[in-house]
Design a protein around this motif. Structure first.
Motif, short mmCIF file in Angstrom:
data_model
loop_
_atom_site.label_atom_id
_atom_site.label_comp_id
_atom_site.label_asym_id
_atom_site.label_seq_id
_atom_site.Cartn_x
_atom_site.Cartn_y
_atom_site.Cartn_z
N GLY A 287 0.78 -1.23 0.00
CA GLY A 287 0.00 0.00 0.00
C GLY A 287 0.81 1.28 0.00
O GLY A 287 0.27 2.36 -0.25
N LYS A 288 2.11 1.19 0.26
CA LYS A 288 2.97 2.38 0.26
C LYS A 288 3.50 2.59 -1.16
O LYS A 288 4.66 2.30 -1.47
N ILE A 289 2.63 3.12 -2.02
CA ILE A 289 2.94 3.21 -3.45
C ILE A 289 4.12 4.14 -3.72
O ILE A 289 4.97 3.84 -4.56
N GLU A 290 4.17 5.27 -3.01
CA GLU A 290 5.28 6.20 -3.23
C GLU A 290 6.61 5.52 -2.90
O GLU A 290 7.59 5.66 -3.64
N PHE A 291 6.63 4.77 -1.80
CA PHE A 291 7.84 4.04 -1.43
C PHE A 291 8.20 3.03 -2.52
O PHE A 291 9.38 2.88 -2.87
N ALA A 292 7.20 2.32 -3.05
CA ALA A 292 7.45 1.32 -4.08
C ALA A 292 8.09 1.95 -5.31
O ALA A 292 9.06 1.41 -5.87
N PHE A 293 7.59 3.12 -5.73
CA PHE A 293 8.14 3.79 -6.91
C PHE A 293 9.57 4.26 -6.63
O PHE A 293 10.44 4.11 -7.49
N HIS A 294 9.81 4.82 -5.47
CA HIS A 294 11.14 5.31 -5.17
C HIS A 294 12.14 4.17 -5.06
O HIS A 294 13.26 4.27 -5.59
N ALA A 295 11.77 3.09 -4.37
CA ALA A 295 12.68 1.95 -4.24
C ALA A 295 12.99 1.35 -5.61
O ALA A 295 14.15 1.04 -5.92
N PHE A 296 11.97 1.19 -6.42
CA PHE A 296 12.16 0.64 -7.76
C PHE A 296 13.11 1.51 -8.57
O PHE A 296 14.01 1.02 -9.25
N ASP A 297 12.93 2.83 -8.49
CA ASP A 297 13.72 3.76 -9.29
C ASP A 297 15.18 3.78 -8.86
O ASP A 297 16.07 4.02 -9.68
N LEU A 298 15.45 3.53 -7.60
CA LEU A 298 16.82 3.61 -7.09
C LEU A 298 17.64 2.36 -7.39
O LEU A 298 18.87 2.40 -7.33
N LEU A 299 16.98 1.25 -7.73
CA LEU A 299 17.69 -0.02 -7.89
C LEU A 299 17.88 -0.37 -9.36
O LEU A 299 17.07 0.00 -10.22
N GLY A 300 18.95 -1.10 -9.64
CA GLY A 300 19.14 -1.68 -10.96
C GLY A 300 18.35 -2.96 -11.09
O GLY A 300 17.79 -3.48 -10.11
N ASN A 301 18.30 -3.51 -12.29
CA ASN A 301 17.44 -4.68 -12.52
C ASN A 301 17.87 -5.90 -11.73
O ASN A 301 17.02 -6.67 -11.26
N ASP A 302 19.17 -6.12 -11.54
CA ASP A 302 19.60 -7.28 -10.76
C ASP A 302 19.15 -7.15 -9.30
O ASP A 302 18.70 -8.12 -8.69
N SER A 303 19.28 -5.94 -8.75
CA SER A 303 18.85 -5.73 -7.36
C SER A 303 17.33 -5.83 -7.24
O SER A 303 16.81 -6.35 -6.25
N ARG A 304 16.62 -5.33 -8.23
CA ARG A 304 15.16 -5.45 -8.22
C ARG A 304 14.76 -6.92 -8.19
O ARG A 304 13.89 -7.32 -7.41
#
Length: 206
Positions: free
Chosen positions: A46-63
């Motif tokens: 439910g923390k959508i803003e957090f999800a977008f920020h975390a996704f944006d900060l990581l590379g694909n391997d880390s994701r």
């Protein structure tokens, strides 16, 4: 044929379909990343803003590693096998896409083949090369699309299953047929570089 359809003029015209397939492949990889992002939203609970920020900060391997470790903990172990398979497919698609997206292209001795060069071998004495038929490039693009759809189906499956208990029965009846299958698609094929000069009669990867 109008002049507008003959584009790009600066590439070998017999390879225009090959370049179209490369464009589709790259676009389809973006859909795989969209599936990653959707799974992040579930993990964020439910923390959508957090999800977008975390996704944006990581590379694909880390994701991918974060999804592998945490998605089943949030969504349930029921999804662990599906997630593992999706990430295995995505890893191959990523390697294939990176090889294509970061290569230099040239016509081959066979006009139906696209030659791609991607850097040098470890000894830095020979070029590393792919040779692709149009069918091979389209297969790569298609498998990337299938992988993206599978990742999004996991997201949709979880979202609808979770919503069912909150719905009136008449609405639940209409939602149940929309729950996607989690049947695993085939693993994509991994393509390999030739780390040596190709003989004249070398066959492209079919």
């Amino acid at each position: 044929m109008s002049s507008d359809t003959v584009w790009p003029r600066y590439h070998h015209q017999t390879l225009s379909d090959h370049f179209h397939a490369i464009g589709v492949l790259v676009a389809n990889w973006q859909r795989v990343e969209s599936a990653y992002q959707a799974l992040f939203q579930i993990m964020a609970e439910g923390k959508i803003e957090f999800a977008f920020h975390a996704f944006d900060l990581l590379g694909n391997d880390s994701r991918a590693e974060l999804i592998r470790m945490h998605f089943p903990k949030v969504a349930g172990q029921f999804y662990a096998e599906s997630i593992d398979h999706f990430l295995a497919c995505a890893a191959t698609c990523k390697d294939n896409r990176n090889a294509i997206a970061h290569a230099s292209y040239e016509p081959d001795q066979d006009p139906a083949v696209l030659a791609a060069t991607k850097g040098l071998d470890k000894a830095r004495t020979k070029a590393r090369r792919y040779r692709f038929t149009l069918e091979g490039l389209r297969e790569m693009a298609d498998h990337t699309a299938i992988t993206a759809a599978y990742g999004l189906s996991i997201y949709t499956h979880y979202t609808l299953i979770r919503a069912l208990p909150t719905l009136p029965e008449h609405l639940a009846e209409s939602v149940r047929p929309q729950i996607p299958s989690l049947d695993k698609p085939p693993l994509p094929r991994r393509w390999y570089l030739h780390s040596q000069e190709l003989p004249e009669d070398a066959q492209p990867q079919q």
